[in-house]
Design a protein around this motif. Structure first.
Motif, PDB file in Angstrom:
ATOM      1  N   ILE A 273     113.598 -43.882  94.068  1.00 35.77           N
ATOM      2  CA  ILE A 273     114.606 -43.907  92.917  1.00 35.77           C
ATOM      3  C   ILE A 273     115.325 -45.464  91.838  1.00 35.77           C
ATOM      4  O   ILE A 273     115.448 -46.121  93.429  1.00 35.77           O
ATOM      5  CB  ILE A 273     116.188 -43.114  93.245  1.00 35.77           C
ATOM      6  N   VAL A 274     115.451 -45.189  91.207  1.00 31.12           N
ATOM      7  CA  VAL A 274     116.023 -46.883  90.540  1.00 31.12           C
ATOM      8  C   VAL A 274     117.518 -46.290  90.086  1.00 31.12           C
ATOM      9  O   VAL A 274     117.876 -46.064  89.166  1.00 31.12           O
ATOM     10  CB  VAL A 274     114.753 -47.078  88.948  1.00 31.12           C
ATOM     11  N   PRO A 275     118.212 -47.621  91.193  1.00 23.66           N
ATOM     12  CA  PRO A 275     119.628 -47.381  91.463  1.00 23.66           C
ATOM     13  C   PRO A 275     119.664 -47.633  89.915  1.00 23.66           C
ATOM     14  O   PRO A 275     121.274 -47.051  89.175  1.00 23.66           O
ATOM     15  CB  PRO A 275     120.072 -47.420  92.195  1.00 23.66           C
ATOM     16  N   THR A 276     119.364 -48.746  89.305  1.00 30.84           N
ATOM     17  CA  THR A 276     120.292 -49.363  87.681  1.00 30.84           C
ATOM     18  C   THR A 276     119.249 -48.871  86.401  1.00 30.84           C
ATOM     19  O   THR A 276     120.301 -48.868  85.391  1.00 30.84           O
ATOM     20  CB  THR A 276     119.281 -50.576  88.035  1.00 30.84           C
ATOM     21  N   GLU A 277     119.010 -47.482  86.909  1.00 30.06           N
ATOM     22  CA  GLU A 277     117.914 -46.900  85.386  1.00 30.06           C
ATOM     23  C   GLU A 277     118.961 -45.326  85.113  1.00 30.06           C
ATOM     24  O   GLU A 277     118.415 -44.706  86.774  1.00 30.06           O
ATOM     25  CB  GLU A 277     117.042 -47.144  85.063  1.00 30.06           C
ATOM     26  N   LYS A 278     118.674 -45.003  84.490  1.00 27.55           N
ATOM     27  CA  LYS A 278     119.515 -43.645  83.913  1.00 27.55           C
ATOM     28  C   LYS A 278     118.526 -43.318  82.232  1.00 27.55           C
ATOM     29  O   LYS A 278     118.148 -44.166  81.822  1.00 27.55           O
ATOM     30  CB  LYS A 278     120.783 -43.474  83.434  1.00 27.55           C
TER      31      LYS A 278
ATOM     32  N   VAL B 243     123.321 -29.790  80.436  1.00 25.95           N
ATOM     33  CA  VAL B 243     122.537 -29.599  79.527  1.00 25.95           C
ATOM     34  C   VAL B 243     122.323 -28.366  78.900  1.00 25.95           C
ATOM     35  O   VAL B 243     122.751 -28.717  77.474  1.00 25.95           O
ATOM     36  CB  VAL B 243     121.026 -29.852  80.120  1.00 25.95           C
ATOM     37  N   LYS B 244     122.498 -27.064  79.693  1.00 24.81           N
ATOM     38  CA  LYS B 244     122.398 -26.061  78.916  1.00 24.81           C
ATOM     39  C   LYS B 244     124.068 -25.671  78.421  1.00 24.81           C
ATOM     40  O   LYS B 244     124.795 -24.790  77.505  1.00 24.81           O
ATOM     41  CB  LYS B 244     122.613 -24.870  79.906  1.00 24.81           C
ATOM     42  N   SER B 245     124.908 -26.342  79.123  1.00 24.61           N
ATOM     43  CA  SER B 245     126.793 -26.198  78.456  1.00 24.61           C
ATOM     44  C   SER B 245     126.616 -26.626  77.252  1.00 24.61           C
ATOM     45  O   SER B 245     127.684 -26.386  76.403  1.00 24.61           O
ATOM     46  CB  SER B 245     127.724 -26.379  79.268  1.00 24.61           C
ATOM     47  N   GLY B 246     125.974 -28.154  76.281  1.00 23.54           N
ATOM     48  CA  GLY B 246     125.941 -27.923  75.398  1.00 23.54           C
ATOM     49  C   GLY B 246     126.054 -29.384  75.369  1.00 23.54           C
ATOM     50  O   GLY B 246     127.304 -29.941  74.461  1.00 23.54           O
ATOM     51  N   LYS B 247     126.679 -29.977  76.670  1.00 26.77           N
ATOM     52  CA  LYS B 247     127.564 -31.287  77.226  1.00 26.77           C
ATOM     53  C   LYS B 247     127.081 -32.959  76.309  1.00 26.77           C
ATOM     54  O   LYS B 247     125.414 -32.325  76.176  1.00 26.77           O
ATOM     55  CB  LYS B 247     127.402 -31.513  78.398  1.00 26.77           C
ATOM     56  N   PRO B 248     127.026 -33.189  75.286  1.00 24.15           N
ATOM     57  CA  PRO B 248     126.770 -34.411  73.983  1.00 24.15           C
ATOM     58  C   PRO B 248     126.162 -35.471  75.215  1.00 24.15           C
ATOM     59  O   PRO B 248     125.075 -35.254  74.545  1.00 24.15           O
ATOM     60  CB  PRO B 248     128.397 -34.879  73.542  1.00 24.15           C
ATOM     61  N   ILE B 249     126.164 -35.673  76.703  1.00 27.41           N
ATOM     62  CA  ILE B 249     125.739 -36.768  77.364  1.00 27.41           C
ATOM     63  C   ILE B 249     125.272 -36.080  78.575  1.00 27.41           C
ATOM     64  O   ILE B 249     125.719 -37.071  78.668  1.00 27.41           O
ATOM     65  CB  ILE B 249     125.793 -38.371  76.839  1.00 27.41           C
ATOM     66  N   VAL B 250     124.323 -35.826  79.160  1.00 29.45           N
ATOM     67  CA  VAL B 250     124.284 -36.359  80.314  1.00 29.45           C
ATOM     68  C   VAL B 250     122.604 -36.735  80.378  1.00 29.45           C
ATOM     69  O   VAL B 250     121.527 -37.284  80.686  1.00 29.45           O
ATOM     70  CB  VAL B 250     122.766 -34.480  80.318  1.00 29.45           C
ATOM     71  N   GLU B 251     123.260 -37.365  82.178  1.00 35.10           N
ATOM     72  CA  GLU B 251     122.104 -38.424  82.400  1.00 35.10           C
ATOM     73  C   GLU B 251     121.312 -37.991  83.850  1.00 35.10           C
ATOM     74  O   GLU B 251     121.679 -37.055  84.635  1.00 35.10           O
ATOM     75  CB  GLU B 251     123.085 -39.464  82.853  1.00 35.10           C
ATOM     76  N   ALA B 252     120.516 -38.402  84.128  1.00 38.44           N
ATOM     77  CA  ALA B 252     119.566 -37.753  85.259  1.00 38.44           C
ATOM     78  C   ALA B 252     119.041 -39.398  85.085  1.00 38.44           C
ATOM     79  O   ALA B 252     118.737 -39.735  85.125  1.00 38.44           O
ATOM     80  CB  ALA B 252     118.451 -36.851  84.384  1.00 38.44           C
ATOM     81  N   PRO B 253     118.738 -39.530  87.092  1.00 41.47           N
ATOM     82  CA  PRO B 253     118.324 -40.586  87.461  1.00 41.47           C
ATOM     83  C   PRO B 253     116.654 -40.669  87.024  1.00 41.47           C
ATOM     84  O   PRO B 253     115.985 -39.961  86.929  1.00 41.47           O
ATOM     85  CB  PRO B 253     117.362 -40.141  89.102  1.00 41.47           C
ATOM     86  N   VAL B 254     116.071 -41.589  87.648  1.00 37.44           N
ATOM     87  CA  VAL B 254     114.546 -42.994  87.098  1.00 37.44           C
ATOM     88  C   VAL B 254     113.876 -42.777  88.703  1.00 37.44           C
ATOM     89  O   VAL B 254     114.532 -43.416  88.926  1.00 37.44           O
ATOM     90  CB  VAL B 254     114.949 -43.685  86.296  1.00 37.44           C
ATOM     91  N   TYR B 255     112.953 -42.718  88.981  1.00 38.45           N
ATOM     92  CA  TYR B 255     112.050 -42.291  89.665  1.00 38.45           C
ATOM     93  C   TYR B 255     110.711 -43.257  88.871  1.00 38.45           C
ATOM     94  O   TYR B 255     110.543 -42.875  88.477  1.00 38.45           O
ATOM     95  CB  TYR B 255     110.992 -41.199  90.045  1.00 38.45           C
ATOM     96  N   SER B 256     110.789 -44.695  90.322  1.00 43.91           N
ATOM     97  CA  SER B 256     109.971 -45.413  90.494  1.00 43.91           C
ATOM     98  C   SER B 256     108.147 -45.012  91.275  1.00 43.91           C
ATOM     99  O   SER B 256     108.172 -45.634  92.386  1.00 43.91           O
ATOM    100  CB  SER B 256     110.267 -47.131  90.312  1.00 43.91           C
ATOM    101  N   HIS B 257     106.935 -44.288  90.628  1.00 42.10           N
ATOM    102  CA  HIS B 257     105.818 -44.739  91.181  1.00 42.10           C
ATOM    103  C   HIS B 257     105.698 -45.449  91.456  1.00 42.10           C
ATOM    104  O   HIS B 257     104.581 -45.648  92.709  1.00 42.10           O
ATOM    105  CB  HIS B 257     104.396 -44.114  90.196  1.00 42.10           C
ATOM    106  N   LEU B 258     105.888 -46.756  91.319  1.00 41.86           N
ATOM    107  CA  LEU B 258     105.353 -48.389  91.632  1.00 41.86           C
ATOM    108  C   LEU B 258     106.241 -48.210  92.836  1.00 41.86           C
ATOM    109  O   LEU B 258     105.553 -48.528  94.346  1.00 41.86           O
ATOM    110  CB  LEU B 258     105.790 -49.117  91.267  1.00 41.86           C
ATOM    111  N   ALA B 259     107.859 -47.903  93.581  1.00 42.95           N
ATOM    112  CA  ALA B 259     108.468 -48.437  94.723  1.00 42.95           C
ATOM    113  C   ALA B 259     108.654 -47.127  95.260  1.00 42.95           C
ATOM    114  O   ALA B 259     108.489 -47.075  96.049  1.00 42.95           O
ATOM    115  CB  ALA B 259     109.786 -49.159  94.005  1.00 42.95           C
ATOM    116  N   TYR B 260     107.731 -45.807  94.774  1.00 45.72           N
ATOM    117  CA  TYR B 260     107.637 -44.765  94.948  1.00 45.72           C
ATOM    118  C   TYR B 260     109.375 -44.079  95.843  1.00 45.72           C
ATOM    119  O   TYR B 260     109.812 -43.963  96.970  1.00 45.72           O
ATOM    120  CB  TYR B 260     107.209 -45.151  96.555  1.00 45.72           C
TER     121      TYR B 260
END
Length: 321
Positions: free
Chosen positions: A185-190, A166-183
């Motif tokens: 990581i949601v591997p299929t979402e970003k 992010v800090k280097s200015g990369k055009p697209i950066v992805e982060a993992p998604v966490y589900s509080h319902l499932a407690y």
């Protein structure tokens, strides 16, 4: 305020302290662009922030951050003018830390909403460090499922790589998604971050400087190294404990009733059982993490919001420059 106070406490402290009234005056003429319906979408489970709280605390904070972002943008432009070329836009990164149940997520959402209404930085993304927790299967493999939320339960190397991109200015950066319902990581979402003006990173341990994990070698780069500004949301432990237990009771009547919830087994607890369970979880996990890992990082923040009863901020401390 026209002049810095000269009390002995302030003179020898790295922070300038402001009462609620003193901080409120620093709003100046900053307009309130949030309506009640906007605020309703930003509330936490048990935290109802009033428009008065936004006016007194968060508008002055947004004004301060706007000035800081503007100064950084000007410095960025001056540097590239000196170098004689136009560089990639680099987002301003704000870190928000604090205990479980202290209200840091609500603070992050309000700050995001207010900052996005300033014309010089309309695109503000919010990312939580929950997504950088190791998956439950990995925590189980390491034998640290009972320490979820402690520094070693995070994939800190991945979080640092995310911030570096992010800090280097990369055009697209992805982060993992966490589900509080499932407690888990949601591997299929970003979460996709596309060169915003500001990124807010909210999490328990974002001001940590210890090794990322007992299984990893100590690193010389920390999450907070990427921050342009950092906020710590503080409150007395007895109040945070009270807020945590109240939240547990609310979740017992709402999210825990969902059969897909990881904590569905708590939905059928009696009031006495629920209080005993919440108190045990607080003392064995959250209070321990607060005392050992989170609270010691408070002095590293550039701004501290001290809360009292009802989640109202009573004092603000700003690090001297």
């Amino acid at each position: 305020m026209g002049q810095e106070r000269v009390s002995k406490a302030n003179r020898f402290s790295p922070f300038i302290s402001f009462s609620r009234e003193e901080w409120r005056q620093l709003r100046a003429s900053t307009p309130l662009l949030l309506q009640e319906e906007d605020l309703a979408r930003l509330h936490g489970i048990n935290e109802r922030v009033s428009l008065a709280e936004v006016e007194d605390i968060y508008l002055p904070l947004s004004r301060l951050l706007n000035l800081y972002v503007g100064a950084t943008q000007s410095l960025y432009e001056a540097t590239h003018k000196f170098l004689g070329h136009t560089g990639t836009k680099v987002p301003y990164i704000i870190g928000i830390a604090g205990s479980v149940a202290v209200g840091k997520s609500t603070t992050a959402r309000i700050v995001q909403a207010l900052l996005s209404r300033w014309p010089n930085h309309p695109k503000v993304d919010l990312v939580t460090t929950d997504g950088f927790l190791f998956p439950n299967a990995e925590l189980e493999r390491r034998g640290i499922m009972h320490r979820k939320g402690f520094p070693e339960s995070y994939n800190t190397r991945r979080l640092i790589q995310f911030l570096a991109d992010v800090k280097s200015g990369k055009p697209i950066v992805e982060a993992p998604v966490y589900s509080h319902l499932a407690y888990d990581i949601v591997p299929t979402e970003k979460i996709v971050v596309r060169q915003p003006d500001i990124v807010i990173l909210e999490g328990l341990n974002v001001l940590q400087t210890s090794a990322a994990s007992h299984a990893q070698r100590p690193m010389n780069i920390f999450v907070s190294d990427f921050f342009d500004f950092s906020i710590y949301v503080d409150a007395p432990e007895n109040l945070i404990r009270e807020w945590y237990i109240t939240r547990f009771f609310t979740l017992r009547q709402t999210a825990f009733r969902n059969p897909e919830s990881y904590f569905h087994r708590y939905a059928s607890l009696t009031d006495v059982e629920a209080e005993a369970t919440a108190s045990r979880i607080w003392e064995e996990i959250n209070a321990k993490n607060l005392r050992e890992n989170i609270l010691p990082t408070k002095p590293r923040a550039q701004l501290i919001l001290h809360k009292g009863e009802g989640h109202q901020v009573q004092e603000v401390q700003l690090r001297k420059i």
